[in-house]
Design a protein around this motif. Structure first.
Motif, short mmCIF file in Angstrom:
data_model
loop_
_atom_site.label_atom_id
_atom_site.label_comp_id
_atom_site.label_asym_id
_atom_site.label_seq_id
_atom_site.Cartn_x
_atom_site.Cartn_y
_atom_site.Cartn_z
N VAL A 81 72.25 -103.57 -91.75
CA VAL A 81 71.33 -104.66 -92.07
C VAL A 81 70.02 -104.50 -91.29
N PRO A 82 68.92 -105.02 -91.83
CA PRO A 82 67.65 -104.93 -91.11
C PRO A 82 67.43 -106.08 -90.12
N PHE A 83 68.27 -107.12 -90.19
CA PHE A 83 68.12 -108.25 -89.28
C PHE A 83 69.13 -108.10 -88.15
N THR A 84 68.71 -107.39 -87.12
CA THR A 84 69.56 -107.07 -85.97
C THR A 84 68.65 -106.57 -84.86
N PHE A 85 69.23 -106.32 -83.69
CA PHE A 85 68.45 -105.69 -82.64
C PHE A 85 68.24 -104.23 -83.00
N VAL A 86 67.12 -103.67 -82.59
CA VAL A 86 66.70 -102.34 -83.01
C VAL A 86 67.71 -101.25 -82.64
N ALA A 87 68.54 -101.49 -81.63
CA ALA A 87 69.51 -100.47 -81.20
C ALA A 87 70.47 -100.09 -82.31
N LEU A 128 78.16 -100.27 -91.43
CA LEU A 128 78.01 -100.77 -90.06
C LEU A 128 77.56 -102.23 -90.10
N PRO A 129 78.51 -103.18 -90.23
CA PRO A 129 78.14 -104.59 -90.18
C PRO A 129 77.88 -105.04 -88.76
N VAL A 130 77.03 -106.04 -88.61
CA VAL A 130 76.68 -106.59 -87.29
C VAL A 130 77.20 -108.02 -87.20
N HIS A 131 78.00 -108.28 -86.17
CA HIS A 131 78.49 -109.64 -85.92
C HIS A 131 77.41 -110.40 -85.15
N LEU A 132 76.41 -110.86 -85.86
CA LEU A 132 75.19 -111.34 -85.22
C LEU A 132 75.36 -112.74 -84.61
N TYR A 133 74.77 -112.92 -83.44
CA TYR A 133 74.71 -114.19 -82.72
C TYR A 133 76.09 -114.68 -82.25
N HIS A 301 57.11 -128.77 -72.74
CA HIS A 301 58.03 -129.79 -72.24
C HIS A 301 59.07 -129.21 -71.28
N GLY A 302 58.87 -127.97 -70.83
CA GLY A 302 59.76 -127.40 -69.84
C GLY A 302 61.06 -126.86 -70.41
N ILE A 303 61.04 -126.44 -71.67
CA ILE A 303 62.25 -125.92 -72.31
C ILE A 303 61.97 -124.49 -72.78
N GLN A 304 62.69 -123.55 -72.21
CA GLN A 304 62.54 -122.15 -72.62
C GLN A 304 63.36 -121.89 -73.89
N THR A 305 62.83 -121.05 -74.77
CA THR A 305 63.54 -120.63 -75.98
C THR A 305 63.37 -119.13 -76.15
N GLY A 306 64.03 -118.58 -77.16
CA GLY A 306 63.89 -117.17 -77.49
C GLY A 306 63.79 -116.99 -78.98
N ILE A 307 63.48 -115.77 -79.41
CA ILE A 307 63.45 -115.44 -80.83
C ILE A 307 64.27 -114.16 -81.02
N HIS A 308 65.33 -114.28 -81.79
CA HIS A 308 66.23 -113.15 -82.05
C HIS A 308 66.48 -113.04 -83.56
N TYR A 309 65.58 -112.37 -84.29
CA TYR A 309 64.58 -111.40 -83.87
C TYR A 309 63.33 -111.64 -84.69
N PRO A 310 62.13 -111.42 -84.14
CA PRO A 310 60.90 -111.80 -84.84
C PRO A 310 60.50 -110.85 -85.96
N VAL A 339 63.82 -118.19 -87.25
CA VAL A 339 64.85 -118.46 -86.24
C VAL A 339 64.24 -118.75 -84.87
N LEU A 340 64.83 -119.69 -84.19
CA LEU A 340 64.42 -120.05 -82.83
C LEU A 340 65.69 -120.31 -82.02
N SER A 341 65.88 -119.54 -80.97
CA SER A 341 67.09 -119.62 -80.15
C SER A 341 66.91 -120.65 -79.04
N LEU A 342 67.80 -121.64 -79.04
CA LEU A 342 67.75 -122.69 -78.02
C LEU A 342 68.57 -122.28 -76.79
N PRO A 343 68.34 -122.93 -75.65
CA PRO A 343 69.13 -122.62 -74.46
C PRO A 343 70.63 -122.67 -74.75
#
Length: 366
Positions: A81-87, A128-133, A301-310, A339-343
């Protein structure tokens, strides 16, 4: 500040166990492989429902060696799949093989089994399926297609330690499975680490040679191998952490359930755990077409987030030579934009979750 991930909070709870484990390796001077790595290989393979484990230095190395053990090389194709980490894709290319992409299911973020048949060619070697998140891919139809076409199935389980598909742990579902122990993973080392698990003793023998310069005995090099060995300290630390993994996983699942309860009826698009899955919530990702604005306001507002994957892999400059174009995988491309990854970590408190969810709900209503 509510952090996206707090590794120090976890270390604090197991400090003495970890320090003792590290000291035992220092005392033994078994710094590369050794008894701690071997013990961890056995314990983690059993945890994953597999017969054998081969510890390596990274999750990327695990993918690379699993592909090589499966006989993948130049001229072959690997469906993923193309929606995964580049590794995931980089490891395929390390072998000289060509990645062939299929789109994801928009609900699970994992491989759409209905898209696989159209991607199979005479050069196909592996699915090669990816068990994402932390959610497993829908493995039964994937394996059925693989059997029909005599293809090897390699699970990318880098984000799915302890996840289950129809009551079975990921890792023992395909022919081989690859895990990462990068520090931020649900089971993370104090540094880098990875493992391939399998039920096949022939694959196991090949993997052990490949990780150690292609030799079973020193200086007897049978294969073109690599220096991919796991360090003794990482094996020792991971043994300690494995004993706590189930408790940490349940804490993640409680946190996800709490988020889901607060978001219910708010219009926030939350992760969906499939009926056949035990999701382990390595990532808790919501979706919004206003993702960038949401991230900026939450940080204010003091809340960190991430993006997996932009970016989906097929649109990255590094893989432009594969010849894919924008629009070919619409579900992957839309997910990458939204997608926006919450704490999410086991020690995330109820008050922190309430604060995060309240801020997100406010954004969703604006």
């Amino acid at each position: 500040m509510i952090p996206f991930l707090d590794l120090k909070a976890q270390y604090t709870t197991i400090r003495e166990e970890v320090n003792e484990a590290i000291q035992s390796v220092l005392d033994s001077c078994q710094f590369t492989l050794g008894r701690e790595v071997e013990a961890f290989e056995n314990e983690f393979a059993a945890f994953s429902g597999a017969s054998f484990g081969v510890g390596v230095n990274t999750g990327t190395s695990a993918l690379h060696l699993a592909l090589l053990a499966a006989g993948v090389g130049p001229g072959d194709e690997v469906i993923t799949v193309p929606f995964t980490f580049v590794a995931t894709v980089a490891a395929i290319r390390y072998t000289g093989a060509t990645p062939v992409f299929v789109d994801i299911d928009p609900v699970t973020f994992t491989m759409d089994p209905e898209a696989i048949e159209a991607a199979i060619t005479p050069r196909s070697k592996v699915i090669l399926p990816v068990h994402l998140y932390g959610q497993p891919a829908d493995m039964d139809p994937i394996k059925a297609i693989a059997r029909q076409h005599d293809l090897v199935v390699i699970e990318d389980a880098a984000q799915a330690h302890g996840a289950e598909y129809k009551g079975r742990r990921v890792g023992g579902l395909g022919d081989l499975a690859c895990f990462s122990f990068y520090p931020g993973k649900n089971l993370g080392a104090c540094g880098e680490g990875g493992m391939v698990v399998t039920n096949n003793p022939d694959y196991t023998r090949t993997l052990k040679m490949l990780r150690d310069w292609g030799a079973e005995r020193k200086y007897h090099h049978e294969l073109l191998g690599y220096n991919y060995r796991m360090e003794g300290i990482q094996g020792a630390v991971l043994r300690v952490k494995l004993r706590h993994l189930e408790a940490w996983t349940e804490a993640r699942r409680r946190a996800a359930a709490h988020y889901n309860h607060i978001f219910d009826g708010s219009g926030v698009v939350t992760p969906k755990e499939m009926d056949w899955a035990r999701h382990v919530y390595h990532i808790y990702a919501v979706r919004s077409p206003d993702r960038t604005a949401w991230q900026e306001v939450l940080l204010e507002h003091g809340i960190q987030t991430g993006i997996h994957y932009p970016f989906p892999i097929h649109l990255l400059p590094a893989h432009a030579d594969l010849g894919y174009e924008k629009g070919q995988f619409p579900c992957s491309e839309q997910a990458a934009q939204e997608v926006l990854s919450l704490p999410m970590f086991p020690e995330l408190t109820s008050d922190q979750r309430i604060e995060v969810a309240a801020a997100v709900k406010l954004l969703a209503t604006q």
